[in-house]
Design an enzyme around this catalytic site. Sequence first.
Site, PDB file in Angstrom:
ATOM      1  N   LYS A  94     -30.466   9.256  26.595  1.00 53.11           N
ATOM      2  CA  LYS A  94     -31.370   8.236  27.134  1.00 53.11           C
ATOM      3  C   LYS A  94     -30.963   7.926  28.550  1.00 53.11           C
ATOM      4  CE  LYS A  94     -34.619   5.173  26.921  1.00 53.11           C
ATOM      5  NZ  LYS A  94     -35.230   5.857  28.094  1.00 53.11           N
ATOM      6  N   GLN A 115     -24.234   6.719  32.427  1.00 51.14           N
ATOM      7  CA  GLN A 115     -25.186   6.253  31.416  1.00 51.14           C
ATOM      8  C   GLN A 115     -24.560   6.225  30.019  1.00 51.14           C
ATOM      9  OE1 GLN A 115     -28.474   5.928  33.023  1.00 51.14           O
ATOM     10  NE2 GLN A 115     -28.964   4.562  31.341  1.00 51.14           N
ATOM     11  N   LYS A 130     -29.582  11.877  32.067  1.00 49.63           N
ATOM     12  CA  LYS A 130     -30.272  11.508  33.311  1.00 49.63           C
ATOM     13  C   LYS A 130     -30.923  12.762  33.869  1.00 49.63           C
ATOM     14  CE  LYS A 130     -30.506   7.734  35.971  1.00 49.63           C
ATOM     15  NZ  LYS A 130     -30.223   6.337  35.659  1.00 49.63           N
ATOM     16  N   GLY A 169     -37.648   5.625  34.022  1.00 47.42           N
ATOM     17  CA  GLY A 169     -37.663   5.600  35.483  1.00 47.42           C
ATOM     18  C   GLY A 169     -36.283   5.407  36.086  1.00 47.42           C
ATOM     19  N   ASP A 170     -36.198   5.643  37.369  1.00 44.16           N
ATOM     20  CA  ASP A 170     -35.028   5.325  38.202  1.00 44.16           C
ATOM     21  C   ASP A 170     -35.591   5.319  39.630  1.00 44.16           C
ATOM     22  OD1 ASP A 170     -31.890   5.067  37.978  1.00 44.16           O
ATOM     23  OD2 ASP A 170     -32.210   6.352  39.708  1.00 44.16           O
ATOM     24  N   THR A 214     -34.241  -4.812  34.183  1.00 42.87           N
ATOM     25  CA  THR A 214     -32.968  -4.505  34.852  1.00 42.87           C
ATOM     26  C   THR A 214     -32.569  -5.658  35.774  1.00 42.87           C
ATOM     27  OG1 THR A 214     -33.634  -2.187  34.795  1.00 42.87           O
ATOM     28  CG2 THR A 214     -31.696  -2.729  36.101  1.00 42.87           C
ATOM     29  N   ASN A 245     -37.755  -1.753  42.168  1.00 43.93           N
ATOM     30  CA  ASN A 245     -37.912  -2.396  40.865  1.00 43.93           C
ATOM     31  C   ASN A 245     -36.758  -3.356  40.553  1.00 43.93           C
ATOM     32  OD1 ASN A 245     -36.972  -2.006  37.745  1.00 43.93           O
ATOM     33  ND2 ASN A 245     -39.152  -2.405  37.941  1.00 43.93           N
ATOM     34  N   SER A 381     -35.466  -0.542  27.307  1.00 45.49           N
ATOM     35  CA  SER A 381     -36.084   0.738  26.952  1.00 45.49           C
ATOM     36  C   SER A 381     -35.859   1.023  25.469  1.00 45.49           C
ATOM     37  CB  SER A 381     -35.470   1.878  27.774  1.00 45.49           C
ATOM     38  OG  SER A 381     -36.073   1.967  29.043  1.00 45.49           O
TER      39      SER A 381
HETATM   40  P1  NDP Z   1     -36.767   1.981  43.367  1.00 45.99           P
HETATM   41  O1  NDP Z   1     -37.168   3.345  43.735  1.00 45.99           O
HETATM   42  O2  NDP Z   1     -37.761   1.057  42.752  1.00 45.99           O
HETATM   43  O3  NDP Z   1     -36.147   1.214  44.623  1.00 45.99           O
HETATM   44  C1  NDP Z   1     -35.058   1.718  45.307  1.00 45.99           C
HETATM   45  C2  NDP Z   1     -34.748   0.801  46.476  1.00 45.99           C
HETATM   46  O4  NDP Z   1     -33.496   1.189  47.024  1.00 45.99           O
HETATM   47  C3  NDP Z   1     -35.756   0.921  47.593  1.00 45.99           C
HETATM   48  O5  NDP Z   1     -35.835  -0.300  48.271  1.00 45.99           O
HETATM   49  C4  NDP Z   1     -35.149   2.018  48.464  1.00 45.99           C
HETATM   50  O6  NDP Z   1     -35.559   1.965  49.809  1.00 45.99           O
HETATM   51  C5  NDP Z   1     -33.678   1.710  48.344  1.00 45.99           C
HETATM   52  N1  NDP Z   1     -32.924   2.976  48.503  1.00 45.99           N
HETATM   53  C6  NDP Z   1     -32.982   4.052  47.690  1.00 45.99           C
HETATM   54  N2  NDP Z   1     -32.205   5.038  48.148  1.00 45.99           N
HETATM   55  C7  NDP Z   1     -31.650   4.585  49.263  1.00 45.99           C
HETATM   56  C8  NDP Z   1     -30.744   5.118  50.194  1.00 45.99           C
HETATM   57  N3  NDP Z   1     -30.251   6.370  50.061  1.00 45.99           N
HETATM   58  N4  NDP Z   1     -30.368   4.323  51.214  1.00 45.99           N
HETATM   59  C9  NDP Z   1     -30.853   3.058  51.354  1.00 45.99           C
HETATM   60  N5  NDP Z   1     -31.723   2.487  50.509  1.00 45.99           N
HETATM   61  C10 NDP Z   1     -32.110   3.233  49.481  1.00 45.99           C
HETATM   62  O7  NDP Z   1     -35.499   2.148  42.391  1.00 45.99           O
HETATM   63  P2  NDP Z   1     -34.884   1.128  41.362  1.00 45.99           P
HETATM   64  O8  NDP Z   1     -35.036  -0.260  41.840  1.00 45.99           O
HETATM   65  O9  NDP Z   1     -35.372   1.495  40.030  1.00 45.99           O
HETATM   66  O10 NDP Z   1     -33.340   1.558  41.393  1.00 45.99           O
HETATM   67  C11 NDP Z   1     -32.396   0.946  42.257  1.00 45.99           C
HETATM   68  C12 NDP Z   1     -30.998   1.178  41.742  1.00 45.99           C
HETATM   69  O11 NDP Z   1     -30.881   0.598  40.426  1.00 45.99           O
HETATM   70  C13 NDP Z   1     -30.592   2.647  41.557  1.00 45.99           C
HETATM   71  O12 NDP Z   1     -29.209   2.757  41.779  1.00 45.99           O
HETATM   72  C14 NDP Z   1     -30.882   2.892  40.075  1.00 45.99           C
HETATM   73  O13 NDP Z   1     -30.118   3.956  39.573  1.00 45.99           O
HETATM   74  C15 NDP Z   1     -30.443   1.573  39.486  1.00 45.99           C
HETATM   75  N6  NDP Z   1     -30.984   1.251  38.175  1.00 45.99           N
HETATM   76  C16 NDP Z   1     -32.317   1.239  37.924  1.00 45.99           C
HETATM   77  C17 NDP Z   1     -32.794   0.892  36.678  1.00 45.99           C
HETATM   78  C18 NDP Z   1     -34.234   0.768  36.391  1.00 45.99           C
HETATM   79  O14 NDP Z   1     -34.569   0.336  35.280  1.00 45.99           O
HETATM   80  N7  NDP Z   1     -35.133   1.098  37.292  1.00 45.99           N
HETATM   81  C19 NDP Z   1     -31.861   0.596  35.593  1.00 45.99           C
HETATM   82  C20 NDP Z   1     -30.479   0.566  35.965  1.00 45.99           C
HETATM   83  C21 NDP Z   1     -30.075   0.902  37.211  1.00 45.99           C
HETATM   84  P3  NDP Z   1     -36.576   3.078  50.376  1.00 45.99           P
HETATM   85  O15 NDP Z   1     -37.912   2.698  49.810  1.00 45.99           O
HETATM   86  O16 NDP Z   1     -36.499   2.934  51.836  1.00 45.99           O
HETATM   87  O17 NDP Z   1     -36.083   4.395  49.883  1.00 45.99           O
HETATM   88  O1  2IT Z   2     -29.905   3.654  35.058  1.00 40.50           O
HETATM   89  C1  2IT Z   2     -30.625   3.260  34.126  1.00 40.50           C
HETATM   90  O2  2IT Z   2     -30.163   2.677  33.152  1.00 40.50           O
HETATM   91  C2  2IT Z   2     -32.068   3.504  34.245  1.00 40.50           C
HETATM   92  N1  2IT Z   2     -32.505   4.032  35.255  1.00 40.50           N
HETATM   93  C3  2IT Z   2     -32.977   3.134  33.131  1.00 40.50           C
HETATM   94  C4  2IT Z   2     -32.861   4.107  32.003  1.00 40.50           C
HETATM   95  C5  2IT Z   2     -33.814   3.895  30.869  1.00 40.50           C
HETATM   96  O3  2IT Z   2     -33.810   4.775  29.996  1.00 40.50           O
HETATM   97  O4  2IT Z   2     -34.523   2.897  30.807  1.00 40.50           O
END
Ligand code: NDP
Ligand code: 2IT
Length: 449
Positions: A94, A115, A130, A169-170, A214, A245, A381
Amino acid sequence: MSSQMNEQLESIYSKVVKRNPGETEFHQAVKEVLSTLEVVLKKKPHYIEQKIIERMCEPERQLIFRVPWIDDKGEIHVNRGFRVQFSSVIGPYKGGLRFHPSVYLGIIKFLSFEQIFKNALTGLHIGGGKGGSDFDPKGKSDNEIMRFCQSFMIELYRHIGADVDVPAGDIGVGGREIGYLFGQYKRLTGRFEPGVLTGKGLSYGGSLARKEATGYGLVYFTDIMLKTKKESFEGKKVIVSGSGNVATYAMEKVTQLGGKVIACSDSNGVILDENGINLDTVKRLKEVERKRLKEYVNAHSNAKYLENGCIWDISCDVALPCATQNELNADNAKILLKNGCKCVAEGAIMPATPEAIETFQSAGILYAPGKATNAGGVATSALEMQQNSCRDKWEFEYTDSKLKNIMTNIHQTCYETAEEYGVAGDYLKGANIAGFVKVADTMIPLGLV
Ligand code: NDP
Ligand code: 2IT
């Protein structure tokens, strides 16, 4: 991080580095976990004989595949797709899918490794996996995104399933992408099988509160952590990196709990709004119009846009890194401390470098690692999977209260594990040890897996 690896752990780590050349983020994630395990091996020496750590550092399966697609002008592009199925000891693989140009095997392997322990901490039956691609969604039309997702699924569909591997998603993958992936899975298999993906739209099997989970979960955890010091979000100045997100719903929950979020960012710059970041504007720009964050100032003339600015230079009480790995280094950490920051909790995965973590921990401020604090997304999830299994649909409040409970339990697990292993207050060790021990103790009764 204060603890070092003993000879045994060093030797396992060097084999991991040798076997996975050039995968620096994976090396970093393995080192971080292994550095906290010496105390565990003292208590549980049978892990050594059972080669538990060696087994845990080698993915069960790694898939790399070609993803060809055609853009709106008719030009053909070739991207690379990945799915690393790391551990299915406590449940089906997952974990999310990341679409970002920086993606390569080392990134997906590090995320998948993290993860395993995060999912174990949720207390739910989910293993670690992942995936993703080096595809860059920026500037692509909806049709291009759809064609890419369809091509990605043409390979991925044979490797996933509700009891096998359940992507979500991520970075770069949200509701729109999950919709296209789900639609293609349905066409390829002829089955409406909602449990195969999470983060789905509400009309085809998604869960209320998954989108928020999250960010909300991060803030629930942080709030509990603040309370251990008789503090709360009330009246606190908060900065949140990213504006995707996780960042958006972290900002929402902080605001609901009485904190004031004064800054957020994207990869081009920082928005500073001393009145408090307006979330309706952020949601409109990022979720609806898919624009850059700098447009925020068009709606809020008092706010400042700092092109190429560094968010960690802004003075705050609480910092929530919610963008990406290694976005906060030791220099940033020192500036945060100098400006009075008292609490750092990770919404992103591995956002603070090892040196930054060391800086926070030696200063004695509250610091909590992503594998504990951002687990609310994957936990919800798993709640989506539960609803899919029994063809049910829960209310927002019900799901949110389950999320809150899960985050409370994760906090307690990390806190108590740190105490048990003689490192009270060290959430990093507490999280790593608790997650590791849970998986290790499940591996043994399963035989040589
Ligand atoms: P999104 O794609 O929704 O948003 C990512 C954000 O981070 C954007 O504002 C983006 O800016 C910025 N960003 C991404 N890459 C870079 C980079 N290399 N340098 C600077 N800024 C960057 O992703 P999420 O919000 O889903 O994910 C954010 C973090 O949270 C990640 O580390 C992800 O693994 C983690 N995460 C997400 C979960 C989820 O449920 N979605 C769960 C657990 C962890 P820009 O638009 O300019 O790229
Ligand atoms: O890093 C994470 O935990 C996620 N991007 C979400 C994973 C999930 O299966 O909801």
